[in-house]
Write a protein that holds these residues in place. Structure first.
Motif, mmCIF file in Angstrom:
data_model
loop_
_atom_site.group_PDB
_atom_site.id
_atom_site.type_symbol
_atom_site.label_atom_id
_atom_site.label_comp_id
_atom_site.label_asym_id
_atom_site.label_seq_id
_atom_site.Cartn_x
_atom_site.Cartn_y
_atom_site.Cartn_z
ATOM 1 N N LEU A 115 0.879 -1.192 -0.025
ATOM 2 C CA LEU A 115 0.057 0.018 0.214
ATOM 3 C C LEU A 115 0.892 1.225 0.026
ATOM 4 C CD1 LEU A 115 -2.952 1.452 0.446
ATOM 5 C CD2 LEU A 115 -2.450 1.257 2.667
ATOM 6 N N SER A 116 1.036 2.085 -1.165
ATOM 7 C CA SER A 116 1.666 3.190 -1.165
ATOM 8 C C SER A 116 0.814 4.436 -0.455
ATOM 9 C CB SER A 116 1.914 3.548 -2.690
ATOM 10 O OG SER A 116 2.838 4.638 -2.858
ATOM 11 N N ILE A 117 1.180 4.983 0.377
ATOM 12 C CA ILE A 117 0.519 6.126 0.969
ATOM 13 C C ILE A 117 1.019 7.559 0.914
ATOM 14 C CG2 ILE A 117 -0.105 7.008 3.310
ATOM 15 C CD1 ILE A 117 0.412 4.286 4.501
ATOM 16 N N PRO A 118 0.221 8.199 0.153
ATOM 17 C CA PRO A 118 0.598 9.760 -0.349
ATOM 18 C C PRO A 118 1.189 10.327 0.537
ATOM 19 C CG PRO A 118 -1.539 9.203 -1.231
ATOM 20 C CD PRO A 118 -1.208 8.001 -0.332
ATOM 21 N N ARG A 119 2.147 11.268 0.242
ATOM 22 C CA ARG A 119 3.086 12.008 1.149
ATOM 23 C C ARG A 119 2.467 12.994 1.678
ATOM 24 N NH1 ARG A 119 5.412 16.585 -0.772
ATOM 25 N NH2 ARG A 119 7.404 16.238 0.171
ATOM 26 N N ASP A 120 1.386 13.562 1.302
ATOM 27 C CA ASP A 120 0.642 14.570 1.818
ATOM 28 C C ASP A 120 -0.672 14.290 2.809
ATOM 29 O OD1 ASP A 120 2.107 16.420 0.879
ATOM 30 O OD2 ASP A 120 0.966 16.956 -0.862
ATOM 31 N N THR A 121 -0.436 12.728 3.058
ATOM 32 C CA THR A 121 -1.732 12.070 3.848
ATOM 33 C C THR A 121 -1.893 12.864 5.318
ATOM 34 O OG1 THR A 121 -1.713 10.107 2.482
ATOM 35 C CG2 THR A 121 -2.689 10.069 4.654
ATOM 36 N N ARG A 122 -2.991 13.100 5.719
ATOM 37 C CA ARG A 122 -3.310 13.631 7.043
ATOM 38 C C ARG A 122 -3.112 12.541 8.189
ATOM 39 N NH1 ARG A 122 -5.223 18.090 9.333
ATOM 40 N NH2 ARG A 122 -6.505 17.810 11.187
ATOM 41 N N VAL A 123 -2.230 12.570 8.867
ATOM 42 C CA VAL A 123 -1.931 11.597 9.820
ATOM 43 C C VAL A 123 -1.872 12.008 11.212
ATOM 44 C CG1 VAL A 123 -0.867 9.987 8.369
ATOM 45 C CG2 VAL A 123 0.779 11.578 9.619
ATOM 46 N N PRO A 124 -1.867 11.440 12.617
ATOM 47 C CA PRO A 124 -1.672 11.746 13.689
ATOM 48 C C PRO A 124 -0.026 11.638 14.123
ATOM 49 C CG PRO A 124 -2.422 9.553 13.630
ATOM 50 C CD PRO A 124 -2.408 10.070 12.487
ATOM 51 N N LEU A 125 0.276 12.694 14.748
ATOM 52 C CA LEU A 125 1.501 12.758 15.281
ATOM 53 C C LEU A 125 1.467 13.094 16.967
ATOM 54 C CD1 LEU A 125 4.646 12.906 15.261
ATOM 55 C CD2 LEU A 125 4.527 15.186 14.474
ATOM 56 N N GLN A 126 1.870 12.146 17.532
ATOM 57 C CA GLN A 126 1.805 12.143 19.073
ATOM 58 C C GLN A 126 2.585 13.438 19.551
ATOM 59 O OE1 GLN A 126 3.398 8.829 21.146
ATOM 60 N NE2 GLN A 126 2.384 9.358 23.215
ATOM 61 N N GLY A 127 1.679 14.209 20.555
ATOM 62 C CA GLY A 127 2.273 15.369 20.973
ATOM 63 C C GLY A 127 1.897 16.394 20.160
ATOM 64 N N TYR A 128 1.538 16.370 19.086
ATOM 65 C CA TYR A 128 1.055 17.680 18.343
ATOM 66 C C TYR A 128 -0.349 17.380 17.770
ATOM 67 C CZ TYR A 128 5.935 18.338 17.865
ATOM 68 O OH TYR A 128 7.225 18.824 18.231
ATOM 69 N N GLY A 129 -0.910 16.633 17.451
ATOM 70 C CA GLY A 129 -2.292 16.491 16.740
ATOM 71 C C GLY A 129 -2.118 15.832 15.211
ATOM 72 N N TYR A 130 -2.829 16.477 14.504
ATOM 73 C CA TYR A 130 -2.562 16.277 12.978
ATOM 74 C C TYR A 130 -1.492 16.849 12.186
ATOM 75 C CZ TYR A 130 -6.212 12.670 13.841
ATOM 76 O OH TYR A 130 -6.906 11.489 14.229
ATOM 77 N N THR A 131 -0.893 16.243 11.237
ATOM 78 C CA THR A 131 -0.207 16.902 10.205
ATOM 79 C C THR A 131 0.073 16.021 9.188
ATOM 80 O OG1 THR A 131 2.016 18.039 9.918
ATOM 81 C CG2 THR A 131 2.071 15.957 10.970
ATOM 82 N N LYS A 132 0.787 16.513 8.057
ATOM 83 C CA LYS A 132 1.113 15.947 6.847
ATOM 84 C C LYS A 132 1.902 14.685 7.115
ATOM 85 C CE LYS A 132 0.463 19.215 2.838
ATOM 86 N NZ LYS A 132 1.263 19.776 2.047
ATOM 87 N N LEU A 133 1.841 13.716 6.366
ATOM 88 C CA LEU A 133 2.843 12.515 6.843
ATOM 89 C C LEU A 133 4.375 13.042 6.297
ATOM 90 C CD1 LEU A 133 3.776 9.537 6.936
ATOM 91 C CD2 LEU A 133 2.759 9.072 4.595
ATOM 92 N N THR A 134 4.481 13.870 5.221
ATOM 93 C CA THR A 134 5.854 14.152 5.018
ATOM 94 C C THR A 134 6.396 14.945 6.026
ATOM 95 O OG1 THR A 134 7.187 15.208 3.315
ATOM 96 C CG2 THR A 134 5.022 16.330 4.011
ATOM 97 N N SER A 135 5.722 15.511 7.083
ATOM 98 C CA SER A 135 6.443 16.435 8.012
ATOM 99 C C SER A 135 6.653 15.711 9.463
ATOM 100 C CB SER A 135 5.303 17.544 8.326
ATOM 101 O OG SER A 135 5.025 18.636 7.290
ATOM 102 N N VAL A 136 5.861 14.533 9.583
ATOM 103 C CA VAL A 136 6.217 13.784 10.813
ATOM 104 C C VAL A 136 7.660 13.489 11.307
ATOM 105 C CG1 VAL A 136 5.752 11.674 11.793
ATOM 106 C CG2 VAL A 136 3.660 12.723 10.859
#
Length: 341
Positions: A115-136
């Motif tokens: 499964l290829s997941i797009p780089r701009d997918t919205r994902v959770p980042l512990q301690g912050y909330g939600y951001t783009k996958l590319t930023s995690v």
């Protein structure tokens, strides 16, 4: 294998708009791992038999007692792996994730679902909330160091998909070119015509490749899998090029002339792998599982989950941002059918 140095740089650097989307190099790792271990047949088979070796595996990141992933029962002879492609160049201590490939390998059935997941997918980042996958990975690296950056990226994908992940492997922008050249180039079947609009090498801008099979060196494979804007479906079209390149690499590596190169290639992992938690025994066991029954066109299956682009508040960037929200129903269906059985 050394990881990148830790850095205390501020996460404000992620606000800078990237001019280029670097290609998704992670596909080469899968090709290497699937066939690279076959030269180690002298190892004790019982000990490294996939059914014995891939049993009671640990997951990356500490799961809480209430985490639903704790209830996941993994079958012997299977594992889940996240391949990470970053935009890191030599000397970089921080990088953005350019691609994520989630793989469920079943060495009993000889199936490899990806499964290829797009780089701009919205994902959770512990301690912050939600951001783009590319930023995690970038944010976590800047604040907690290189290894934690990888663990947080893996944890974000686990939380998004509900799939516990056993292994990770990360490569950077030069890895694919090195691997393809090391095996003497590949034949890559393009599903559609491709125009290079943002190539890594300036002299390649505007080159057009028709649909069909092309014999390519590492540079051109890298350029093609880097392309995005001229493709049908942009990121989803790029995923199809990933699949074509992966199959081409796998087929070329299984030719008799390249099988003899496996020991040398295994000694040069550091040229295209930035970091991994896989051991040599893990790789050997994969090779034993694949052995003579590897048919990439039939066994490697790419799965896609559609999503929509939405402008939403990014908790890490603390600003509105354009992000891809994957269809939750479709994601759940794909995961249930191909990644947890």
């Amino acid at each position: 294998m050394a990881l990148r140095n830790d850095s205390g740089s501020s996460r404000s650097g992620i606000r800078k708009t990237k001019k280029h989307h670097f290609l998704r190099y992670t596909l080469l790792i899968l090709a290497f791992l699937l066939v690279g271990g076959t030269c180690y047949g002298f190892y004790q088979y019982h000990q490294l038999n996939p059914g014995n070796h891939f049993r009671n595996l640990k997951t990356v990141g500490a799961a809480k007692a209430t985490d639903p992933l704790k209830k996941y029962k993994q079958k012997a002879g299977t594992f889940n792996m996240l391949l990470i492609g970053s935009d890191a160049r030599k000397g970089d201590v921080l990088s953005h994730t350019d691609s994520m490939l989630l793989i469920h390998a079943d060495l009993n059935k000889h199936t490899y679902n990806i499964l290829s997941i797009p780089r701009d997918t919205r994902v959770p980042l512990q301690g912050y909330g939600y951001t783009k996958l590319t930023s995690v990975q970038y944010v976590s690296q800047a604040n907690h160091g290189a290894k934690q950056g990888i663990i947080d990226a893996v944890s974000s994908i686990s939380s998004l998909t509900g799939v516990p992940i056993n292994y990770y492997a990360e490569t950077n922008y030069s890895g694919l070119q090195y691997m393809v050249d090391a095996i003497g180039g590949i034949d890559m079947k393009l599903p559609f015509s491709v125009t290079l609009t943002h190539p890594w090498y300036h002299e390649d801008k505007g080159k057009v490749f028709s649909a069909g099979t092309h014999s390519l060196n590492g540079k051109m494979v890298a350029e093609l899998t880097h392309e995005r804007d001229s493709l049908p479906g942009t990121d989803y079209g790029r995923q199809q090029l990933q699949q074509a390149a992966l199959i081409g690499i796998a087929q070329k590596m299984m030719t008799p002339s390249n099988v003899t190169k496996f020991p040398a290639l295994s000694q040069s992992l550091s040229k295209f792998l930035v970091a991994t938690n896989m051991t040599t025994d893990d790789m050997i066991s994969i090779g034993l599982g694949v052995k003579s029954d590897f048919h990439p066109k039939q066994q490697i299956k790419y799965r896609q989950v559609q999503g929509k682009v939405v402008t939403m508040y990014d908790d890490a960037l603390q600003a509105n941002n354009s992000e891809v929200v994957l269809d939750p129903g479709q994601l759940q269906s794909v995961v249930k059918s191909y990644f947890t059985n």
